[in-house]
Design a protein around this motif. Structure first.
Motif, PDB file in Angstrom:
ATOM      1  N   PHE A 140      30.420  -1.625  19.050  1.00 29.47           N
ATOM      2  CA  PHE A 140      31.829  -1.276  19.260  1.00 29.47           C
ATOM      3  C   PHE A 140      32.687  -2.074  18.293  1.00 29.47           C
ATOM      4  O   PHE A 140      32.386  -3.236  17.992  1.00 29.47           O
ATOM      5  CB  PHE A 140      32.272  -1.562  20.707  1.00 29.47           C
ATOM      6  CG  PHE A 140      31.869  -0.529  21.703  1.00 29.47           C
ATOM      7  CD1 PHE A 140      32.694   0.544  21.996  1.00 29.47           C
ATOM      8  CD2 PHE A 140      30.648  -0.624  22.360  1.00 29.47           C
ATOM      9  CE1 PHE A 140      32.322   1.499  22.926  1.00 29.47           C
ATOM     10  CE2 PHE A 140      30.263   0.318  23.290  1.00 29.47           C
ATOM     11  CZ  PHE A 140      31.100   1.389  23.575  1.00 29.47           C
ATOM     12  N   TRP A 155      35.314  -4.915  21.739  1.00 30.00           N
ATOM     13  CA  TRP A 155      36.280  -4.196  22.567  1.00 30.00           C
ATOM     14  C   TRP A 155      37.701  -4.739  22.444  1.00 30.00           C
ATOM     15  O   TRP A 155      38.604  -4.243  23.130  1.00 30.00           O
ATOM     16  CB  TRP A 155      35.862  -4.287  24.033  1.00 30.00           C
ATOM     17  CG  TRP A 155      34.802  -3.303  24.409  1.00 30.00           C
ATOM     18  CD1 TRP A 155      34.277  -2.317  23.637  1.00 30.00           C
ATOM     19  CD2 TRP A 155      34.160  -3.206  25.694  1.00 30.00           C
ATOM     20  NE1 TRP A 155      33.336  -1.611  24.335  1.00 30.00           N
ATOM     21  CE2 TRP A 155      33.242  -2.132  25.601  1.00 30.00           C
ATOM     22  CE3 TRP A 155      34.246  -3.920  26.881  1.00 30.00           C
ATOM     23  CZ2 TRP A 155      32.433  -1.759  26.677  1.00 30.00           C
ATOM     24  CZ3 TRP A 155      33.441  -3.551  27.941  1.00 30.00           C
ATOM     25  CH2 TRP A 155      32.549  -2.482  27.842  1.00 30.00           C
ATOM     26  N   TRP A 165      38.936  -0.242  26.609  1.00 34.41           N
ATOM     27  CA  TRP A 165      37.727  -0.750  27.246  1.00 34.41           C
ATOM     28  C   TRP A 165      37.933  -2.174  27.755  1.00 34.41           C
ATOM     29  O   TRP A 165      37.552  -2.521  28.874  1.00 34.41           O
ATOM     30  CB  TRP A 165      36.550  -0.720  26.280  1.00 34.41           C
ATOM     31  CG  TRP A 165      36.141   0.642  25.839  1.00 34.41           C
ATOM     32  CD1 TRP A 165      36.421   1.238  24.636  1.00 34.41           C
ATOM     33  CD2 TRP A 165      35.391   1.606  26.592  1.00 34.41           C
ATOM     34  NE1 TRP A 165      35.901   2.508  24.591  1.00 34.41           N
ATOM     35  CE2 TRP A 165      35.242   2.757  25.778  1.00 34.41           C
ATOM     36  CE3 TRP A 165      34.821   1.612  27.858  1.00 34.41           C
ATOM     37  CZ2 TRP A 165      34.569   3.890  26.196  1.00 34.41           C
ATOM     38  CZ3 TRP A 165      34.133   2.732  28.278  1.00 34.41           C
ATOM     39  CH2 TRP A 165      34.011   3.857  27.462  1.00 34.41           C
TER      40      TRP A 165
END
Length: 300
Positions: free
Chosen positions: A148, A161, A166
């Motif tokens: 991510f 994140w 998120w």
């Protein structure tokens, strides 16, 4: 059938004599006033001019009711965006917590499996951990989340994140207290209900969703209120994991009125009042179930 003990003369429904009952009511009124005064002062300050706020001695009531402070506060920062973000996060946390915590509480209360007691004690132990001691570990998990934000499989090379939805929604969405509270409610339901449901060929999830859960509405409302309030008022975590203005929440947005040189008290109190009103209305609407939920859980 044993005869009821006659109530003493002068005693009220609580069984206390009139002088003690009057003292109790007086103490409760005093505590209520002490709790209300800061909120009343906040609202009155939000309607004062800067000169009245700085006056010595301080004025209780505004000489000039400056309703324009609310309009100016809304213009000073994108508060509709902040309020929308706070609402989305609080609603997401509430839905996730109700779903997963209720299922976990049901499993711990009604299902028999090896290690269930140890898992329950683990949740109780989590209740003893101060919230702020978990900030750094949670931040590192979010920062090095694999695959991510440009991170590789080992969580290196990007931001994970950070500055995403998120980070605002997933950490802290399910709370140990909610699992504990649901477990306390589910454990006291009669076993005959689930036995009858199993005879009717209803599966375990059906028993949880259709038979047991409708019987503990106070628990659901209590957890929903507490989760929404905690998420709505969260300041530190959104401040740490967001940078862009489009992801700021209303509590972080209030900080625009505080600078190193001065604090715009009228705008700050106006914004704080707007941020407080939804929570007050929410607790007024659900207070009956809220009190019932805590009272019921406390006697089990």
């Amino acid at each position: 059938m044993p005869a009821r003990e006659p109530r003493r003369r002068g005693a009220g429904p609580t069984g206390l004599p009139a002088p003690a009952r009057a003292g109790l009511y007086l103490a409760l009124i005093l505590i209520g006033v002490i709790m209300i005064v800061p909120f009343a002062w906040m609202v009155l300050t939000s309607l004062k001019t800067p000169a009245e706020i700085a006056a010595v001695p301080p004025q209780v009531l505004p000489g000039e009711w400056a309703w324009s402070n609310y309009v100016d506060a809304m213009r000073a920062a994108p508060f509709p965006t902040y309020a929308r973000n706070s609402f989305v996060i609080a609603l997401s946390h509430t839905v996730i917590n109700l779903a997963f915590a209720s299922m976990a509480g049901y499993a711990l209360a009604r299902l028999r499996f090896r290690g269930s007691g140890l898992i329950f004690f683990g949740f109780i132990a989590c209740l003893m951990i101060p919230t702020y001691t978990k900030i750094i570990p949670e931040f590192l998990i979010v920062r090095f989340m694999p695959l991510f934000g440009g991170n590789d499989i080992l969580g290196q090379g990007g931001t994970g994140w950070l500055d995403t939805w998120w980070a605002l929604i997933i950490p802290g969405a399910v709370t140990p207290f909610a699992v504990f509270l649901f477990r306390q409610f589910y454990v006291d339901l009669p076993v005959e209900l689930e036995e009858a449901a199993r005879l009717d060929a209803l599966g375990e999830f059906g028993i949880y969703a259709r038979i047991m859960s409708p019987l503990i509405k106070p628990a659901f409302i209590t957890v929903a209120l507490l989760t929404f309030e905690s998420s709505w008022n969260n300041f530190l975590w959104p401040l740490l994991v967001t940078r862009s203005d489009s992801l700021r929440v209303i509590q972080v947005g209030l900080s625009v009125f505080r600078t190193e040189n001065a604090t715009q008290w009228a705008f700050l109190m106006a914004g704080t009042t707007l941020a407080t009103v939804p929570m007050v209305l929410l607790f007024i609407i659900g207070q009956r179930y809220f009190v019932q939920g805590f009272a019921t859980a406390g006697i089990k």
